[in-house]
Design a protein around this motif. Sequence first.
Motif, PDB file in Angstrom:
ATOM      1  N   VAL A  64       0.838  -1.201   0.000  1.00 17.39           N
ATOM      2  CA  VAL A  64       0.000   0.000   0.000  1.00 17.39           C
ATOM      3  C   VAL A  64       0.876   1.256   0.000  1.00 17.39           C
ATOM      4  O   VAL A  64       0.660   2.193  -0.778  1.00 17.39           O
ATOM      5  N   ILE A  65       1.897   1.255   0.855  1.00 21.48           N
ATOM      6  CA  ILE A  65       2.800   2.409   0.949  1.00 21.48           C
ATOM      7  C   ILE A  65       3.599   2.576  -0.340  1.00 21.48           C
ATOM      8  O   ILE A  65       3.705   3.677  -0.894  1.00 21.48           O
ATOM      9  N   ARG A  67       3.034   1.396  -3.486  1.00 23.09           N
ATOM     10  CA  ARG A  67       2.230   1.746  -4.665  1.00 23.09           C
ATOM     11  C   ARG A  67       1.787   3.205  -4.610  1.00 23.09           C
ATOM     12  O   ARG A  67       1.820   3.915  -5.617  1.00 23.09           O
ATOM     13  N   THR A  68       1.400   3.655  -3.428  1.00 20.39           N
ATOM     14  CA  THR A  68       0.953   5.040  -3.287  1.00 20.39           C
ATOM     15  C   THR A  68       2.107   6.012  -3.479  1.00 20.39           C
ATOM     16  O   THR A  68       1.940   7.078  -4.078  1.00 20.39           O
ATOM     17  N   THR A  69       3.276   5.639  -2.975  1.00 25.54           N
ATOM     18  CA  THR A  69       4.453   6.489  -3.144  1.00 25.54           C
ATOM     19  C   THR A  69       4.800   6.650  -4.620  1.00 25.54           C
ATOM     20  O   THR A  69       5.094   7.758  -5.086  1.00 25.54           O
ATOM     21  N   GLU A  70       4.754   5.543  -5.374  1.00 20.48           N
ATOM     22  CA  GLU A  70       5.032   5.603  -6.806  1.00 20.48           C
ATOM     23  C   GLU A  70       4.000   6.454  -7.535  1.00 20.48           C
ATOM     24  O   GLU A  70       4.335   7.223  -8.441  1.00 20.48           O
ATOM     25  N   GLU A  71       2.735   6.321  -7.132  1.00 22.42           N
ATOM     26  CA  GLU A  71       1.672   7.113  -7.756  1.00 22.42           C
ATOM     27  C   GLU A  71       1.893   8.603  -7.505  1.00 22.42           C
ATOM     28  O   GLU A  71       1.749   9.433  -8.417  1.00 22.42           O
ATOM     29  N   ALA A  72       2.262   8.947  -6.269  1.00 19.94           N
ATOM     30  CA  ALA A  72       2.507  10.354  -5.926  1.00 19.94           C
ATOM     31  C   ALA A  72       3.700  10.913  -6.701  1.00 19.94           C
ATOM     32  O   ALA A  72       3.670  12.049  -7.185  1.00 19.94           O
ATOM     33  N   ALA A  95      -1.191  14.840  -4.410  1.00 19.18           N
ATOM     34  CA  ALA A  95      -0.166  13.830  -4.147  1.00 19.18           C
ATOM     35  C   ALA A  95       0.031  13.650  -2.645  1.00 19.18           C
ATOM     36  O   ALA A  95       0.142  12.524  -2.145  1.00 19.18           O
ATOM     37  N   ILE A  98      -3.027  11.683  -1.134  1.00 17.71           N
ATOM     38  CA  ILE A  98      -3.073  10.228  -1.289  1.00 17.71           C
ATOM     39  C   ILE A  98      -2.010   9.560  -0.408  1.00 17.71           C
ATOM     40  O   ILE A  98      -2.219   8.443   0.085  1.00 17.71           O
ATOM     41  N   LEU A  99      -0.895  10.245  -0.186  1.00 18.50           N
ATOM     42  CA  LEU A  99       0.114   9.713   0.733  1.00 18.50           C
ATOM     43  C   LEU A  99      -0.427   9.682   2.163  1.00 18.50           C
ATOM     44  O   LEU A  99      -0.236   8.704   2.887  1.00 18.50           O
ATOM     45  N   ALA A 102      -2.820   6.817   2.515  1.00 17.99           N
ATOM     46  CA  ALA A 102      -2.148   5.526   2.640  1.00 17.99           C
ATOM     47  C   ALA A 102      -1.634   5.310   4.063  1.00 17.99           C
ATOM     48  O   ALA A 102      -1.731   4.205   4.617  1.00 17.99           O
TER      49      ALA A 102
END
Length: 219
Positions: A64-65, A67-72, A95, A98-99, A102
């Motif tokens: 979760v952490i 994937r969210t970091t990559e998205e941000a 950004a 969403i971090l 998460a």
Amino acid sequence: MEELAKHGTLLPPNIMGLTDEQVEELKLVDEWGEKCVPSGGWTFNKDPIGRRNGRQPNEHMQDVIKRTTEEAKTMVSKKQVQAGVCLTQKMVQDALDILRGAILIVYPMNLPPHEVIRHEFENTEDLSGMQASLEVIEVTQAQLWFSGKEMYRGKKMADYLGRNEKTKVIVKLQKQGQGPPGREPVISEEDRKQMMLHAYRRQEELKVLERPSLFVKLK
């Protein structure tokens, strides 16, 4: 965020940097580490630099952490320029949101009050004396530079470039009083590597050509 996924939350200031023996001898306890437990449990993964408590979230929460970091990162990536997407304050805020979301999934009770990630979200981090402080420029102290020239406040890009909508330029941000920033390299990093590789191969070829010939006398 990556370190949080690997080694859990930040240790309190009075424990950070101490050895396990010193912590035991001084009878110190990471009370916030006991309260801020990742959802689904944790496994111990010692932090080699001794900043985090080693309570690594389970694989699902790690994912979760990550994937969210990559998205941000993608949302504010330089590659957005190539796609014709203009970075806005709202995109940066999205950004961060969403971090933050998460983190609340993995740590429903939130992070410890001394955790730097939490300070980032709450905009309360003290960067005094840190290298990161040199990267922060107050709005009133910021200057924009283009082609070695300062762009003055109140001016528009059209004042410097005209109204050609297809023109792409690199504008750099600099702190007031530091003078013009360094110029962009004439060639890209990839081109530079290819040129060095070609030069190396050519050098090896010349070494072979310069070796003395060996003659064998037949009787």
